[in-house]
Design a protein around this motif. Structure first.
Motif, PDB file in Angstrom:
ATOM      1  N   VAL A 535       5.655  -6.395   3.269  1.00  0.00           N
ATOM      2  CA  VAL A 535       5.447  -6.401   1.822  1.00  0.00           C
ATOM      3  C   VAL A 535       6.258  -5.246   1.250  1.00  0.00           C
ATOM      4  O   VAL A 535       6.161  -4.105   1.717  1.00  0.00           O
ATOM      5  CB  VAL A 535       3.963  -6.231   1.449  1.00  0.00           C
ATOM      6  CG1 VAL A 535       3.808  -5.962  -0.050  1.00  0.00           C
ATOM      7  CG2 VAL A 535       3.169  -7.471   1.831  1.00  0.00           C
ATOM      8  N   CYS A 536       7.094  -5.547   0.252  1.00  0.00           N
ATOM      9  CA  CYS A 536       7.920  -4.498  -0.353  1.00  0.00           C
ATOM     10  C   CYS A 536       7.681  -4.371  -1.856  1.00  0.00           C
ATOM     11  O   CYS A 536       8.380  -3.628  -2.530  1.00  0.00           O
ATOM     12  CB  CYS A 536       9.398  -4.747  -0.085  1.00  0.00           C
ATOM     13  SG  CYS A 536      10.024  -6.286  -0.774  1.00  0.00           S
ATOM     14  N   GLY A 537       6.686  -5.092  -2.386  1.00  0.00           N
ATOM     15  CA  GLY A 537       6.354  -4.962  -3.803  1.00  0.00           C
ATOM     16  C   GLY A 537       5.456  -3.764  -4.045  1.00  0.00           C
ATOM     17  O   GLY A 537       5.040  -3.068  -3.104  1.00  0.00           O
ATOM     18  N   GLU A 538       5.140  -3.523  -5.321  1.00  0.00           N
ATOM     19  CA  GLU A 538       4.332  -2.363  -5.674  1.00  0.00           C
ATOM     20  C   GLU A 538       2.940  -2.401  -5.053  1.00  0.00           C
ATOM     21  O   GLU A 538       2.272  -1.374  -4.934  1.00  0.00           O
ATOM     22  CB  GLU A 538       4.224  -2.251  -7.206  1.00  0.00           C
ATOM     23  CG  GLU A 538       5.525  -1.882  -7.894  1.00  0.00           C
ATOM     24  CD  GLU A 538       6.075  -0.542  -7.449  1.00  0.00           C
ATOM     25  OE1 GLU A 538       5.287   0.413  -7.289  1.00  0.00           O
ATOM     26  OE2 GLU A 538       7.292  -0.450  -7.232  1.00  0.00           O
ATOM     27  N   ALA A 539       2.475  -3.577  -4.640  1.00  0.00           N
ATOM     28  CA  ALA A 539       1.155  -3.681  -4.005  1.00  0.00           C
ATOM     29  C   ALA A 539       1.072  -2.819  -2.756  1.00  0.00           C
ATOM     30  O   ALA A 539       0.005  -2.303  -2.403  1.00  0.00           O
ATOM     31  CB  ALA A 539       0.849  -5.137  -3.655  1.00  0.00           C
ATOM     32  N   ALA A 540       2.199  -2.627  -2.084  1.00  0.00           N
ATOM     33  CA  ALA A 540       2.202  -1.844  -0.846  1.00  0.00           C
ATOM     34  C   ALA A 540       1.976  -0.359  -1.105  1.00  0.00           C
ATOM     35  O   ALA A 540       1.717   0.395  -0.167  1.00  0.00           O
ATOM     36  CB  ALA A 540       3.518  -2.048  -0.111  1.00  0.00           C
ATOM     37  N   ALA A 541       2.075   0.076  -2.357  1.00  0.00           N
ATOM     38  CA  ALA A 541       1.881   1.488  -2.693  1.00  0.00           C
ATOM     39  C   ALA A 541       0.420   1.831  -2.975  1.00  0.00           C
ATOM     40  O   ALA A 541       0.075   2.994  -3.129  1.00  0.00           O
ATOM     41  CB  ALA A 541       2.734   1.857  -3.912  1.00  0.00           C
ATOM     42  N   ASP A 542      -0.439   0.822  -3.057  1.00  0.00           N
ATOM     43  CA  ASP A 542      -1.869   1.020  -3.294  1.00  0.00           C
ATOM     44  C   ASP A 542      -2.554   1.167  -1.929  1.00  0.00           C
ATOM     45  O   ASP A 542      -2.610   0.206  -1.164  1.00  0.00           O
ATOM     46  CB  ASP A 542      -2.425  -0.192  -4.041  1.00  0.00           C
ATOM     47  CG  ASP A 542      -3.912  -0.092  -4.330  1.00  0.00           C
ATOM     48  OD1 ASP A 542      -4.631   0.670  -3.645  1.00  0.00           O
ATOM     49  OD2 ASP A 542      -4.382  -0.799  -5.246  1.00  0.00           O
ATOM     50  N   PRO A 543      -3.060   2.350  -1.582  1.00  0.00           N
ATOM     51  CA  PRO A 543      -3.635   2.557  -0.246  1.00  0.00           C
ATOM     52  C   PRO A 543      -4.734   1.561   0.113  1.00  0.00           C
ATOM     53  O   PRO A 543      -4.778   1.068   1.249  1.00  0.00           O
ATOM     54  CB  PRO A 543      -4.172   3.997  -0.312  1.00  0.00           C
ATOM     55  CG  PRO A 543      -3.298   4.667  -1.322  1.00  0.00           C
ATOM     56  CD  PRO A 543      -3.046   3.610  -2.358  1.00  0.00           C
ATOM     57  N   GLN A 544      -5.611   1.248  -0.844  1.00  0.00           N
ATOM     58  CA  GLN A 544      -6.680   0.299  -0.555  1.00  0.00           C
ATOM     59  C   GLN A 544      -6.120  -1.097  -0.314  1.00  0.00           C
ATOM     60  O   GLN A 544      -6.483  -1.783   0.641  1.00  0.00           O
ATOM     61  CB  GLN A 544      -7.674   0.249  -1.733  1.00  0.00           C
ATOM     62  CG  GLN A 544      -8.427   1.534  -1.985  1.00  0.00           C
ATOM     63  CD  GLN A 544      -9.613   1.708  -1.045  1.00  0.00           C
ATOM     64  OE1 GLN A 544      -9.490   2.290   0.011  1.00  0.00           O
ATOM     65  NE2 GLN A 544     -10.762   1.195  -1.450  1.00  0.00           N
ATOM     66  N   LEU A 545      -5.213  -1.515  -1.179  1.00  0.00           N
ATOM     67  CA  LEU A 545      -4.619  -2.841  -1.048  1.00  0.00           C
ATOM     68  C   LEU A 545      -3.752  -2.921   0.206  1.00  0.00           C
ATOM     69  O   LEU A 545      -3.665  -3.972   0.842  1.00  0.00           O
ATOM     70  CB  LEU A 545      -3.804  -3.179  -2.293  1.00  0.00           C
ATOM     71  CG  LEU A 545      -3.212  -4.586  -2.391  1.00  0.00           C
ATOM     72  CD1 LEU A 545      -4.253  -5.653  -2.089  1.00  0.00           C
ATOM     73  CD2 LEU A 545      -2.605  -4.804  -3.777  1.00  0.00           C
ATOM     74  N   ALA A 546      -3.126  -1.808   0.566  1.00  0.00           N
ATOM     75  CA  ALA A 546      -2.326  -1.788   1.783  1.00  0.00           C
ATOM     76  C   ALA A 546      -3.178  -2.146   3.003  1.00  0.00           C
ATOM     77  O   ALA A 546      -2.736  -2.885   3.893  1.00  0.00           O
ATOM     78  CB  ALA A 546      -1.686  -0.414   1.978  1.00  0.00           C
ATOM     79  N   CYS A 547      -4.401  -1.639   3.034  1.00  0.00           N
ATOM     80  CA  CYS A 547      -5.308  -1.969   4.139  1.00  0.00           C
ATOM     81  C   CYS A 547      -5.630  -3.464   4.152  1.00  0.00           C
ATOM     82  O   CYS A 547      -5.691  -4.097   5.217  1.00  0.00           O
ATOM     83  CB  CYS A 547      -6.594  -1.152   4.021  1.00  0.00           C
ATOM     84  SG  CYS A 547      -6.367   0.626   4.220  1.00  0.00           S
TER      85      CYS A 547
END
Length: 604
Positions: A535-547
């Protein structure tokens, strides 16, 4: 060029044909200047929210801060066209020169600031400088001066005409209105000999609140003095949010009721849950800040490599747009580059760079991460990122038109020369990058791209940004070696909502369960054949969402360099089983807010 057929009163055909240059008018992000201050700043009767009021917005950058509110300074009074006599015909050439000099001065200052900035900040400053000298609005202003209007009145009238046009068109175009007004205000200030408008420099750490913010304003912020951002408009993928992430400061956008909060009010911004608390209990707020600071300190101490607490490996990568950004990212624990946005190197170019020039640009990034994974995305031009040398067609809806890989259909040489440049850089540096194409919609497109990419000795992959591609990910993987999910576009196309629209910010939240379901489908297809899906979108920058993404089966996460440590640190505190449980909990919900809450309960 996109408005060639728009019937605009007072415009000559040349002015209506905004041409390639004037694509800058629609390139700017929707994060724009706060052209009208909040209502309480004008002394209107909007009541200040009572102490303890919690205003809800959309979380953009995690973190908590407690500080007084500051707001953008006053701007030129241009709500009505200035009055006064027309200028004599003999004086009009001089007035035109005075105007063009003012516009050039504004552009020069912006370019100087761009040269002294880096990353996303440099990009938006350079693009705003282009906007300041866009030939469409310059020509419209000069025409008005030629008709006898003083420069200030001509600037106001010309911009108002574009504002009317863009507002009537709606959607993405309407979101460009405040960008134009920001340039108008800066040029008028220059004409009147006034200080350039913008964000004040506070004397104590403060929280900047505004209806919306110009890219120029957010790009120049001092993170030691402006410790958080909150806006009434904007979205989670706006330039305000992106630059806040680069600065490492909490940010909440689309905050309902924020305009009524007066400057000087103590507020607490929680970028993790998307709230702004007005005049909170000081002890409670201070404790919340301390907890957040502890988490931030933990993130700073994380050195990689990426893995969950029980050892499940997850590559943590960085998004960059040039060699300078790559060298900066190298100073973080990033294990490589998950997204090199090549088109951002060429936004200011009127001609296509040669193969040798491109090889040098790509080589700079490869050198910065010698021996590490580097993923290069081929030109993602079109829509909000027009390139002058591409020759974009007239389109009623550019976001659904000829952009990304589709440009190669009419300009096959552009893709070929880019691949030649990447291959030359790989040969020179001895480092073979992975290469992916944006806006792939069908397996056939993936196969064609993979064939040409392999012919240059490169590893092919594609972006998953279109729901159709997610639905057929298994068939696309028959042709390519990897997938990378662009959550920004995947979200807007899945939800049929412009990701730059403040009114639709709740729909363009990447926590939307429908988006998570498509990500899960894509990741599952990769796991089934043993091919990586990142994933290279901004979602990957959210620590919770990254999990959650890891729990869905994603194998790598690529984010802004400033977010790398926080993402890696969070993953190191949870097990793979927790990630999977959080993913299942989020998928079982019906709203983005519920998905975020369900996952947070598992990961807390």
């Amino acid at each position: 060029m996109w408005f060639r057929n728009v019937d605009t009163v007072g415009f000559t055909p040349d002015c209506v044909d905004l041409s390639i240059d004037s694509c800058n008018l629609v390139h700017m992000s929707t994060t724009s200047s706060s052209t009208s201050l909040h209502s309480s700043a004008h002394g209107t009767d909007v009541a200040q929210p009572p102490a303890g009021t919690v205003l809800q917005g959309i979380p953009a950058v995690a973190g908590v801060q407690y500080a007084p509110v500051i707001r953008p300074g006053s701007r030129p009074h241009v709500d009505d066209a200035p009055t006064g006599s027309d200028i004599e015909e003999s004086d009009r050439p001089g007035e035109v020169s005075r105007f063009t000099a003012a516009a050039a001065a504004v552009a020069d200052r912006l370019r100087e600031r761009a040269a002294n900035a880096s990353g996303a900040a440099s990009e938006v400053l350079a693009t705003t400088a282009q906007l300041a000298q866009d030939r469409a609005w310059i020509a419209a202003t000069e025409k008005r001066i030629g008709d006898g209007n003083p420069a200030v009145r001509a600037v106001t009238g010309a911009v108002d005409q574009f504002v009317t046009m863009f507002t009537q068109l709606g959607g993405l175009m309407a979101e460009r209105v405040t960008d134009l007004r920001d340039i108008r205000d800066r040029v008028i200030a220059e004409l009147n000999g006034l200080p350039e408008p913008g964000v004040p420099v506070p004397t104590v750490p403060s929280i900047l609140c505004a209806e919306d913010l110009a890219p120029v304003d957010t790009a120049g912020l001092d993170a030691s003095l402006v410790v958080a951002l909150a806006t009434t408009l904007g979205g989670p993928t706006s330039h305000t949010a992106i630059i806040a992430r680069q600065l490492g400061i909490p940010c909440v956008v689309a905050v309902d009721g924020l305009d009524a909060v007066a400057a000087g009010t103590m507020i607490m911004v929680d970028g993790s849950v998307g709230t702004v608390t007005v005049s909170p209990d000081e002890a409670v707020a201070t404790q919340a800040v301390e907890v957040a600071r502890g988490e931030a300190d933990l993130a700073k101490s994380w050195n990689g490599p990426g893995a969950t607490a029980d050892g499940h490996v997850v590559a943590i990568l960085a998004n960059v747009q040039d060699g300078a950004a790559a060298r900066s990212a190298r100073e973080t624990p990033a294990e490589g580059i998950g997204l090199f946005r090549t088109e951002l190197c060429f936004l200011n170019r009127s001609t296509e760079p040669s193969v040798d020039e491109q090889a040098q640009i790509y080589g700079d990034v490869l050198d910065a991460f010698d021996g590490c994974k580097v993923v290069i995305r081929t030109l993602d031009a079109g829509s909000d990122k027009p390139l002058k040398f591409v020759g974009h067609p007239d389109e009623a809806n550019p976001a659904l038109g000829v952009r990304g890989i589709r440009i190669a259909l009419g300009n096959p040489g552009i893709l070929t020369r880019q691949l030649e440049g990447i291959a030359a850089a790989a040969k020179k540096t001895g480092h073979a990058p992975w290469v992916m194409a944006p806006m792939i919609a069908t397996p056939a497109e993936a196969e064609a791209f993979a064939t040409e990419t392999r012919a240059h000795g490169l590893v092919p992959g594609v972006m998953i940004e279109i729901p159709a591609a997610a639905l057929l990910a298994d068939r696309i993987l028959e042709h390519v070696d990897f997938l990378s999910i662009g959550t920004n576009d995947l979200t807007q196309y899945t939800m049929a909502a412009d990701r730059m629209s403040a009114e639709l910010a709740t729909l363009t939240d990447p926590w939307q369960p429908a988006v998570l379901a498509l990500i899960a489908m894509t990741a599952k297809a990769g796991v089934a054949v043993g091919k990586p899906v990142g994933v290279c979108g901004e979602a990957a920058a959210d620590p919770q969402l990254a999990c959650v993404l890891v729990g869905l089966g994603v194998s790598s996460l690529s984010a802004a360099a400033a977010a790398v440590s926080a993402v890696g640190a969070k993953l190191s505190q949870v097990t793979l089983a927790q990630c999977r449980q959080a993913a299942d909990a989020a998928l079982a919900t019906a709203t983005a807010a519920d998905a975020r809450a369900a996952a947070s309960a598992v990961l807390a």
